[in-house]
Design an enzyme around this catalytic site. Structure first.
Site, PDB file in Angstrom:
ATOM      1  N   ASP A  47       3.436   3.179   3.473  1.00  0.00           N
ATOM      2  CA  ASP A  47       2.515   3.295   2.335  1.00  0.00           C
ATOM      3  C   ASP A  47       1.231   4.003   2.774  1.00  0.00           C
ATOM      4  O   ASP A  47       0.498   3.506   3.623  1.00  0.00           O
ATOM      5  CB  ASP A  47       2.167   1.893   1.813  1.00  0.00           C
ATOM      6  N   TYR A  52      -6.631   8.255   1.902  1.00  0.00           N
ATOM      7  CA  TYR A  52      -6.703   7.769   3.293  1.00  0.00           C
ATOM      8  C   TYR A  52      -6.830   8.937   4.278  1.00  0.00           C
ATOM      9  O   TYR A  52      -7.120   8.729   5.452  1.00  0.00           O
ATOM     10  CB  TYR A  52      -5.453   6.958   3.688  1.00  0.00           C
ATOM     11  N   LYS A  77      -0.494   8.046  -3.088  1.00  0.00           N
ATOM     12  CA  LYS A  77      -1.262   7.732  -4.306  1.00  0.00           C
ATOM     13  C   LYS A  77      -2.147   8.909  -4.713  1.00  0.00           C
ATOM     14  O   LYS A  77      -2.672   9.625  -3.854  1.00  0.00           O
ATOM     15  CB  LYS A  77      -2.134   6.484  -4.066  1.00  0.00           C
ATOM     16  N   HIS A 110      -4.013   5.693  -8.053  1.00  0.00           N
ATOM     17  CA  HIS A 110      -4.670   4.829  -7.067  1.00  0.00           C
ATOM     18  C   HIS A 110      -5.626   3.813  -7.702  1.00  0.00           C
ATOM     19  O   HIS A 110      -5.656   2.658  -7.314  1.00  0.00           O
ATOM     20  CB  HIS A 110      -5.411   5.698  -6.043  1.00  0.00           C
TER      21      HIS A 110
END
Ligand code: A2P
Length: 279
Positions: A47, A52, A77, A110
């Site tokens: 994930d 990120y 996401k 997200h």
């Protein structure tokens, strides 16, 4: 139940119940090594998220692992900024490129963005229908966000990924999701970086009884509740230890004692208090 155990989503796609999360893993060696160790340890569900900024390292690790792409469930996401600027399709293409794959197993919105959720969902539905995303879902949606989305949707979200752990057990939101056929998934399942969850005295007592760590008890509580969970670690021994969840079982009384640790609304600074965010 074992590391290969999957949950069937509302479209028939199977998602491994235990995944490996890379939130706050630095791009480069840190993420690359963590994902390689996770795959070696047997995780088949990774994930990540565009926000990120480590999709490239995730993609490198998956490709260089030599494991067939089809055996690995990849979630990423769509980030707020790309939603606000109307760049949803471009963001999707960029994620595929960085992850070095031609499809996603799961793509999530997200965070809800006021006035933009229906528009983003329509784009995800179209990508889903084209076959380039196997399942679509949301993250950080509270009951009202979900209800509004579902009214106009052709596809019901497969997943809602929210902060969920014993200090924020999210029982009502999870039950609401399950009622609609949406699988609840936990982020910060160990209470997050810098959290105090793993020092909890009740968890420590239960862990001692089973000869397990508080992290293992926490992850087991999530799995026994039917929650998909994605612990993060950058340490090889913890990445391995977090898969050692299948040789003990929490009793109904232990499950309840852990659920009763709920501290919602959360102490500030630890995570997500939906009431404080104007969606
Ligand atoms: P580290 O990456 O240094 O191992 P979450 O998954 O809830 O976001 O929590 C991740 C946090 O918990 C990270 O700070 C991670 O640190 C730590 N962590 C992960 N696995 C364990 C474990 N088995 N025991 C203790 N801490 C852990």
């Amino acid at each position: 139940m074992d590391l290969k155990t999957t949950k069937k989503l509302n479209n028939g796609i199977e998602i491994p119940m235990l995944g490996f999360g890379v939130f706050q893993c630095k791009d480069g060696e840190e993420t690359y090594n963590a994902v390689r160790w996770a795959l070696e340890a047997g995780y088949r569900h990774i994930d990540t998220a565009s926000a990120y900024r480590n999709e490239k390292s995730v993609g490198d690790a998956i490709r260089q692992s030599g494991i067939n792409r089809k055996e690995i469930f990849i979630t990423t996401k769509l980030k707020i900024e790309d939603i606000r600027t109307g760049m949803q399709v471009q963001a999707f293409e960029k994620s595929l490129q960085l992850l070095q794959t031609d499809y996603l197993d799961l793509y999530l919105i997200h965070w809800p963005v006021p006035g933009k959720n229906a528009e983003s969902w329509k784009i995800l539905e179209d990508l889903y229908k084209s076959g380039r995303i196997k399942s679509v879902g949301v993250s950080n949606f509270v009951e009202t966000n979900i209800d509004k989305l579902v009214v106009g949707a052709k596809v019901v979200p497969a997943v809602n990924q929210v902060e969920l752990h014993p200090h924020l057990s999210q029982s009502a939101l999870a039950a609401h999701c399950v009622k609609l056929g949406i699988a609840p998934e936990a982020w910060s399942p160990l209470g997050g970086t810098g959290g105090t969850l793993l020092d909890d005295a009740v968890l420590q007592k239960i862990a001692k009884k089973h000869g397990k760590s508080t992290a293992q008890v926490t992850l087991r509580w999530e799995l026994q509740n039917g929650i998909i969970t994605i612990p993060k670690s950058t340490h090889k021994e913890r990445i391995i230890a977090n898969t050692d969840l299948y040789n003990f079982e929490l009793s109904a009384a232990e499950m309840k004692a852990i659920t009763d640790l709920d501290q919602s609304p959360l102490p500030t600074g630890m995570g997500w208090d939906p009431k404080s965010i104007a969606f």
